[in-house]
Write an enzyme that holds these catalytic residues in place. Sequence first.
Site, PDB file in Angstrom:
ATOM      1  CG  ASP A 108      -1.893   1.027   1.362  1.00  0.00           C
ATOM      2  OD1 ASP A 108      -2.291   1.573   0.321  1.00  0.00           O
ATOM      3  OD2 ASP A 108      -2.326   1.335   2.503  1.00  0.00           O
TER       4      ASP A 108
ATOM      5  CD  GLU B  43      -0.335   5.279  -3.879  1.00  0.00           C
ATOM      6  OE1 GLU B  43       0.161   5.543  -2.766  1.00  0.00           O
ATOM      7  OE2 GLU B  43      -1.037   4.278  -4.094  1.00  0.00           O
TER       8      GLU B  43
ATOM      9  CG  ASP C 218      -8.116   4.606   0.422  1.00  0.00           C
ATOM     10  OD1 ASP C 218      -8.052   3.360   0.495  1.00  0.00           O
ATOM     11  OD2 ASP C 218      -7.283   5.355   0.968  1.00  0.00           O
TER      12      ASP C 218
HETATM   13  O1  MIG Z   1      -3.605   6.070   4.663  1.00  0.00           O
HETATM   14  O2  MIG Z   1      -3.425   0.746   5.795  1.00  0.00           O
HETATM   15  O3  MIG Z   1      -5.874   2.165   0.515  1.00  0.00           O
HETATM   16  O4  MIG Z   1      -6.817  -0.035   1.922  1.00  0.00           O
HETATM   17  O5  MIG Z   1      -6.729   0.084   4.730  1.00  0.00           O
HETATM   18  C1  MIG Z   1      -4.382   4.920   4.651  1.00  0.00           C
HETATM   19  C2  MIG Z   1      -4.551   1.536   5.974  1.00  0.00           C
HETATM   20  C3  MIG Z   1      -3.540   3.715   4.405  1.00  0.00           C
HETATM   21  C4  MIG Z   1      -4.837   2.997   2.490  1.00  0.00           C
HETATM   22  C5  MIG Z   1      -5.330   1.810   1.767  1.00  0.00           C
HETATM   23  C6  MIG Z   1      -6.354   1.097   2.600  1.00  0.00           C
HETATM   24  C7  MIG Z   1      -5.740   0.691   3.920  1.00  0.00           C
HETATM   25  C8  MIG Z   1      -5.201   1.922   4.645  1.00  0.00           C
HETATM   26  N1  MIG Z   1      -4.259   2.625   3.772  1.00  0.00           N
END
Ligand code: MIG
Length: 799
Positions: A405, A408, A483
């Site tokens: 995650d 980016e 999200d």
């Molecule tokens: O700033 O890990 O898209 O699926 O649950 C949020 C916490 C960070 C974003 C992800 C989401 C995940 C969440 N993450």
Amino acid sequence: MITNTELEYKGNLFPAEIISFKLSGDTISFVTKNGVKLKITVLRDSIFRFRYATSGVFENDFSYAIDENPSFGFNKLEIVEDSEFITIITKKLICKVARIDLRIGIYDLNHREILEDELGFHWEESFEFGGNLVKMSKASIENENFYGLGDTPTNFNLKGKKISLWNTDQYAFGKDQNELYKAVPFYVALHHNLAYGIFFDNTFKTHFDFCKERRNISNFWAEGGEMNYYFIYGPEISDVVTSYTDLTGKPELPPMWALGYHQSKWSYYPESKVKEITSKFRELKFPCDVIYLDIDYMEGFRCFTWNKNFFPDPKRMVQELENNGFKTIAIIDPGIKIDPEYSVFKEALEKDFFCKRADGPYMRGKVWPGECYFPDFTNPKVREWWANLYQELIAEIGVKGIWNDMNEPAVMEVPGKTFPKDVRHDYDGNPCSHRKAHNVYGMQMAKATYEGVKKFIYPKRPFVITRANYAGGQRYTSTWTGDNVASWEHLYLANMQVQRLCISGMSFSGTDIGGFAEQPSGELYTRWIQLGVFHPFCRTHSSGEHGEQEPWCFGEEVLEITKKFVELRYQLIPYLYTAFHQYVEEGIPIIKSLVYADQEDVHTHYRSDEFIFGNQILVCPIQEPNAQGRRMYIPRGKWFNFWNDSVIEGGKEIWVDAPLDKMPLFIKEGAIIPKYPVQQYVDEIEIKELILEVYYKHGKENSVLYEDAHDGYDYKKGRYSLRSFKLHGKYEEISIQQHKDGKYSASYETMKLRFHGLPFTINKVLVDNEEVSLESLQFNSEENRITVNKAFTTLQLMG
Ligand code: MIG
């Protein structure tokens, strides 16, 4: 008509006339009077690559997107010269290069226009960053439509849209949100029943304009790097997409359990909560294969650590979950907490693996753990190190897959939500700034993760899911759309985005079912599960802030309906696995938009709610509250309504009933759909009998079924089973011919065939040309059902 001179005043520069050209091997190199160079490489009769250098010097030819071994080769390459053009002719295409200004025109062998440059290549010198903004403009012919560009959350047909690609963490993004999590600079265009694709392999921020600024012009440009693009000819969209996927690579088969239902939330902790959730699935007999651990399993969000208060003995827990049929997937983010006591931090610091600013200091940013440094995943040594960090999670603790995650990369509390542009990257030995590496950062993290998981899970297959990605990243990982929000509009977007990812080479994708932000109503959740079970990746995930999002949290009715749909997904696993096989082998998208399935039918050019799951199941989600049904378009051909077996002739729009417990589903006539019994998780039971749902057709239709050991690599040694079924229906007879390839033998001995829509009563059956008594086939006249040995080669049923 804008002339080149006028534009030069606006800061754009153009190639001058060609002064020389030469052919060497598969490449024709042109030089213009003002020093511009163009290389056209013929990769296949239907694929050309174009590279332009403004100052006569090409960059080192390196791409993260292009696969190691794409199949290239052409049958013909001829060059013809006249006073106006230098013309390249292959077995499929004619490409004209204008002597006066290097403009390109591409035609089929009947001289039909496919794509002509408008201004063609031009550029603007960037005094801010150095280098150029490289630009391309094409004339768009009448009735041209555009599809693709990864996860872009907008209408499926991109005509009239202007989009830029710059991987960005967009919490609760909206429709038409520009710059989302992924950059896939590939699109397919279609006009006059001719399809072509453009893959603009440039990792800087790229821009695309599909007839928005100027009505008959499509443009693409980048904020740096080379004008380096591939032209991929169809004429079928399917040719374009499979060629593109061949060029940028296909993944290996995922383990079959990854096709099951996944349950996630931010976050399930402590251990007792995880167990409570998984036990509830089993207690309610709601099928589920995977449970996720979001960031709270870690110690202060430090990657590769465990919070021992919440999870005192992760290895035991993961084993207990596995004993109950659950695979555990854990999240790993890129940010490494600045903490001199933390071994991952210490190691990376010692080895000099963190990204640095242009003037020397480390790239420092705030994410979940607080102040962090970030590994430079574009450095192969960093990737190797990162891969090895998975040893404990995978080999020792027994986690089965990894979720990447924030790659980016996302940074909190700064403008732009990411690294500053000056940050330096190795880029596999081609040092550059973040402007160039940004869009591949997530892809390279996922690649490193994939290599680690693959190494430590061997001889089983790895599973990786990532949020950010770049073209070609499908080789390593599955993906989800980030999200989203619990709204009806987002249910629509979920449908568009997954179809778009599929046509962009990234089939293994899905959405947070029910929405990540905010809380869905039971009705919205139900409609979303109904769509989600027909997406290649099927997971409920939510931010957890707004309440519960497990299937049992919305009351009895929702539980019952969602369970019925998830059970249907489990029954269809052999069918879906076959679609995965076709994706992995041939690059065929797992779900097909209507325009992909039937481009000749102009109705499909704008019809996008409906899509085809695999090859023969037509799906149309309900995207509105309080619906009892909807109008939808049925593509050409005849289709069986899945719920009542009524047959409809397509090529028109119809009303379809769909109260909350149903969604519009149709099966193509002549299809043979394989099913397994409902299981609580993949491989819960040994399959004792395969079910084949046979849909009558007056005429012929082919179906396939791929099977193997569901995991591991034996299939690569020939231990797979690929069955093809040829159905042929007549007035008083239906016959099925079966052919099997491969050395794998499935666990079942018999197949149960259920015939739908037979226009006659079964009186006589021949198996491999010998009459067999109906009794011995356990003939059931109510269901039109017979049972035969799996090894039959021909089956004939007569009235
Ligand atoms: O700033 O890990 O898209 O699926 O649950 C949020 C916490 C960070 C974003 C992800 C989401 C995940 C969440 N993450």
